[in-house]
Write an enzyme that holds these catalytic residues in place. Sequence first.
Site, PDB file in Angstrom:
ATOM      1  N   SER A  14      84.436 -50.279 -31.314  1.00  4.26           N
ATOM      2  CA  SER A  14      84.260 -51.532 -32.063  1.00  4.26           C
ATOM      3  C   SER A  14      85.529 -52.097 -32.656  1.00  4.26           C
ATOM      4  O   SER A  14      85.471 -53.024 -33.449  1.00  4.26           O
ATOM      5  CB  SER A  14      83.246 -51.338 -33.199  1.00  4.26           C
ATOM      6  N   THR A  30      83.551 -50.960 -37.234  1.00  3.99           N
ATOM      7  CA  THR A  30      84.611 -51.803 -37.796  1.00  3.99           C
ATOM      8  C   THR A  30      85.429 -51.068 -38.851  1.00  3.99           C
ATOM      9  O   THR A  30      84.864 -50.320 -39.655  1.00  3.99           O
ATOM     10  CB  THR A  30      83.964 -53.024 -38.484  1.00  3.99           C
ATOM     11  N   THR A  61      87.967 -55.721 -36.011  1.00  8.39           N
ATOM     12  CA  THR A  61      86.765 -55.354 -35.260  1.00  8.39           C
ATOM     13  C   THR A  61      86.712 -56.066 -33.917  1.00  8.39           C
ATOM     14  O   THR A  61      87.357 -57.122 -33.738  1.00  8.39           O
ATOM     15  CB  THR A  61      85.492 -55.728 -36.061  1.00  8.39           C
ATOM     16  N   ARG A  86      81.100 -65.828 -30.373  1.00  6.89           N
ATOM     17  CA  ARG A  86      80.482 -65.430 -31.655  1.00  6.89           C
ATOM     18  C   ARG A  86      81.544 -64.839 -32.586  1.00  6.89           C
ATOM     19  O   ARG A  86      82.352 -64.011 -32.178  1.00  6.89           O
ATOM     20  CB  ARG A  86      79.367 -64.408 -31.393  1.00  6.89           C
ATOM     21  N   VAL A  87      81.539 -65.264 -33.833  1.00  4.29           N
ATOM     22  CA  VAL A  87      82.444 -64.706 -34.839  1.00  4.29           C
ATOM     23  C   VAL A  87      81.588 -64.052 -35.913  1.00  4.29           C
ATOM     24  O   VAL A  87      80.594 -64.635 -36.361  1.00  4.29           O
ATOM     25  CB  VAL A  87      83.336 -65.809 -35.454  1.00  4.29           C
ATOM     26  N   GLY A  88      81.963 -62.857 -36.315  1.00  2.30           N
ATOM     27  CA  GLY A  88      81.202 -62.152 -37.344  1.00  2.30           C
ATOM     28  C   GLY A  88      81.803 -62.320 -38.724  1.00  2.30           C
ATOM     29  O   GLY A  88      82.592 -63.238 -38.975  1.00  2.30           O
ATOM     30  N   ASP A  89      81.450 -61.424 -39.607  1.00  2.00           N
ATOM     31  CA  ASP A  89      81.919 -61.488 -40.997  1.00  2.00           C
ATOM     32  C   ASP A  89      83.370 -61.021 -41.156  1.00  2.00           C
ATOM     33  O   ASP A  89      84.067 -61.428 -42.091  1.00  2.00           O
ATOM     34  CB  ASP A  89      81.025 -60.613 -41.890  1.00  2.00           C
ATOM     35  N   THR A 140      81.052 -53.514 -43.409  1.00  2.00           N
ATOM     36  CA  THR A 140      80.801 -53.166 -42.018  1.00  2.00           C
ATOM     37  C   THR A 140      79.302 -53.227 -41.798  1.00  2.00           C
ATOM     38  O   THR A 140      78.519 -53.012 -42.721  1.00  2.00           O
ATOM     39  CB  THR A 140      81.364 -51.773 -41.657  1.00  2.00           C
ATOM     40  N   GLY A 141      78.920 -53.534 -40.573  1.00  2.00           N
ATOM     41  CA  GLY A 141      77.490 -53.658 -40.281  1.00  2.00           C
ATOM     42  C   GLY A 141      77.237 -54.947 -39.534  1.00  2.00           C
ATOM     43  O   GLY A 141      78.122 -55.463 -38.849  1.00  2.00           O
ATOM     44  N   GLY A 190      77.263 -58.451 -39.116  1.00  6.87           N
ATOM     45  CA  GLY A 190      77.997 -59.521 -39.790  1.00  6.87           C
ATOM     46  C   GLY A 190      77.143 -60.698 -40.210  1.00  6.87           C
ATOM     47  O   GLY A 190      77.382 -61.295 -41.265  1.00  6.87           O
TER      48      GLY A 190
HETATM   49  C1  SD4 Z   1      80.527 -57.857 -37.011  1.00  7.99           C
HETATM   50  N1  SD4 Z   1      80.626 -56.617 -39.056  1.00  7.99           N
HETATM   51  O1  SD4 Z   1      81.214 -58.413 -36.162  1.00  7.99           O
HETATM   52  C2  SD4 Z   1      81.072 -56.628 -37.684  1.00  7.99           C
HETATM   53  C3  SD4 Z   1      80.629 -55.448 -36.901  1.00  7.99           C
HETATM   54  C4  SD4 Z   1      80.777 -54.167 -37.602  1.00  7.99           C
HETATM   55  O2  SD4 Z   1      80.854 -51.936 -37.519  1.00  7.99           O
HETATM   56  O3  SD4 Z   1      80.961 -54.053 -38.762  1.00  7.99           O
HETATM   57  N2  SD4 Z   1      80.718 -53.105 -36.889  1.00  7.99           N
HETATM   58  O4  SD4 Z   1      79.386 -58.209 -37.287  1.00  7.99           O
END
Ligand code: SD4
Length: 346
Positions: A87, A195, A213, A223-226, A246-247, A249
């Site tokens: 990741s 992440t 990440t 796609r863009v995460g947090d 982490t998790g 997003g």
């Molecule tokens: C996301 N938060 O792109 C990130 C992914 C993540 O451990 O945290 N993975 O959503």
Amino acid sequence: MNINRRKFIQNSACLSATRAIACSPNSMMGASHSERTKIEKPVFIATWPFGKFSCEAAVKIANDSGSMLDAIEKGIWVTENDVKNASVGIGGIPNANGQVELDACIMSGPNHNAGSVAGIRGILHPISIARLVMESTPHVMLVGEGAKQFAIANGHPETNLLTTQQKENWQKWQTEQFEKSKKSKPKIDEDHHDTIAMLGLDSKGNLYGGCSTSGWGYKLAGRVGDSPIIGSGLYVDNQVGAAGATGLGENVMRHCGSFLVVEMMRQGASPTEACEMAVNRIAEIDPKNLGNLDINFIALNKAGQHGAAGTSKGFKYSVSSPAGSEVLNAKAMSEKAIGPEGGNRK
Ligand code: SD4
């Protein structure tokens, strides 16, 4: 709210009495074991057990070079270079089109500066590009092709980030999951997130942070995460503390998760309490059940106390300082963590 009122008021009093500088770890009634431990600096904390290697590198770099930003950047390099980490950086799970797209950001507490890149392809160290954005442009965030061209123009060569293993996995996923179900939204589970969010505090009491990440495995292209969003995947407030996430997003960025954690610390919560309060607050207003949110936070305050809480099974975080390194259990949060007055969910 899970935190008892008396303890919260005590923590608030402690924080405001000292403006978050000299609050003795032992005076925190609600403090976890790690929050009671004497803190040596520089101290770095990071998400997940693999974060220990990044934190250890960061302590060494900070001690050798005296630069906390070098420590954050090069500490995160250790994880970005790890092909086994699915990741972050090279070896990351690609998007639904088989392209590895990376997100990263960095923050410097003393000048409240930030840099970020999102959806960048073919660049090994997105954290370095985030730092370049912060230090050599008037901007905070660059995305996609523009971010890649900026990286190349600044001497970061184009690199193939899709390993043979991840290519095979993606091809398998395409046939088995994507083609069969005709859905582009894969399930996120423990295997699909690693992440790195890393926070650091130096002996002068200055805070720094970084996050890197490849995001949600098999996400839609673009796609863009947090993680690259300041205030969501990372936030640093040099007066108070820093937090990282982490998790999943989508469940962090709709709530400005890391900013929320820092604001809880500003109000007097210890780092663990602040993470817990942020998760509970999100669960209170989010239609998803606590158990389905898949959100986890780490936090470090101005006094060097640290903590973490989250809903992902087995969420842990790493800590390193000149005194040594350890991997600690985060406060595990489950459905029952929401008290009788918790939330608007039925
Ligand atoms: C996301 N938060 O792109 C990130 C992914 C993540 O451990 O945290 N993975 O959503």
